[in-house]
Structures are given as structure tokens and as C-alpha cells.
Design a protein around this motif. Structure first.
Motif: not given
Length: 152
Positions: A20-21, A24, A91, A94, A97
Motif C-alpha cells: 500500500m505504501l 502511488d 494509505r 487501491s 479507495r
């Protein structure tokens, strides 16, 4: 959405947290999501896990980790010896979200700070993260200070 639960992260969650970190544009530049994970992540996890003033917490839906938040509690001489909570590394997965999980993570972090007797919750976000800046402002945070960093 199913019920969101929060719990202290375990070492078994580390793979999901690092994914997750790294998921992006900015995270891809600074994280190393590899199999196996580099030892530096396990070492950092152990330091966080054993420090009573640090908490790494995951948000779960039906047992699946869908979000993460790190809280650091710091005593200060200012504010008459008051404590502050710093929120870091927020976070969400994805795939989830836009479902309110980030809001719930921050609300949970704020409540945890209150429970620990903090008088202030602070966080930073990269100025390039315009969506994150708007998100935090919508939750009541204000850009009251100019933050500075020195990379070592």
C-alpha cells in the motif's frame, strides 16, 4: 461497505502494508516492494512494535487489511508538558479507495490521540499530493505551519 475494524499491525501484515505504501507515484519512488521484502522493513516494524509511543494500526474488512496508519505520541515541554500525536503513513488499498476508509482511519487516529491525552494531532503531506491536502482540510486540519525537512 462491511464493518471496518482496527487492530495493531502484526509482522504478517507487513507485505500488505508495504504494498500500500508503494502503490502511488511518490511511494513508487521511495519504497521497495519486493519479494521477499528487504530486511529494513522488518527492522523498522520491530522498532515501531516495541516502542510504547508508536502504533502501527491496520484497518480491516472481513479480516482483509485495507488501510494503515502510524501514530507517534510525543511529549513536549510546550503546552505545559502536553503530548502530541503525529499521523504518518496513511494509505488505503487501491481496490477500496473512495469508500470512506481513509476518513475512518483519520477519525480513529484522532480518537486514539484523545484517548492517550494528546492536546494536538499533527500530520504532514507532500505538497504534490493535492488530493490529500484537500482530504485533510475536509477533516478539519489546517495548514497553520510551514513544515521543513532536511534529507540526510
Amino acid at each position: 461497505m462491511d464493518r471496518l475494524t482496527f487492530r495493531k499491525a502484526s509482522e504478517q501484515d507487513l507485505d500488505t502494508v508495504i504494498r500500500m505504501l508503494a502503490d502511488d507515484v511518490l511511494g513508487q519512488q521511495r519504497e521497495r516492494y519486493e519479494t521477499p521484502l528487504p530486511d529494513c522493513y522488518r527492522e523498522a516494524f520491530q522498532a515501531i512494535h516495541t516502542d510504547p509511543n508508536n502504533e502501527l494500526v491496520v484497518a480491516c474488512v472481513r479480516g482483509e487489511v485495507v488501510g494503515v496508519i502510524q501514530l507517534t505520541f510525543t511529549p513536549y515541554l510546550t503546552y505545559q508538558g502536553g503530548w502530541r500525536a503525529t499521523i504518518e503513513g496513511v494509505r488505503t488499498s487501491s481496490t477500496t479507495r473512495g469508500q470512506g476508509i481513509g476518513t475512518k482511519l483519520i477519525e480513529w487516529g484522532i480518537q486514539r490521540a484523545k484517548d492517550r491525552g494528546c492536546h494536538l494531532v499533527q500530520l504532514t503531506t507532500d505538497k504534490k499530493r493535492e488530493d490529500a491536502l484537500r482530504f485533510y482540510e475536509q477533516l478539519g486540519f489546517t495548514a497553520s505551519h510551514e513544515g521543513m525537512k532536511l534529507k540526510l
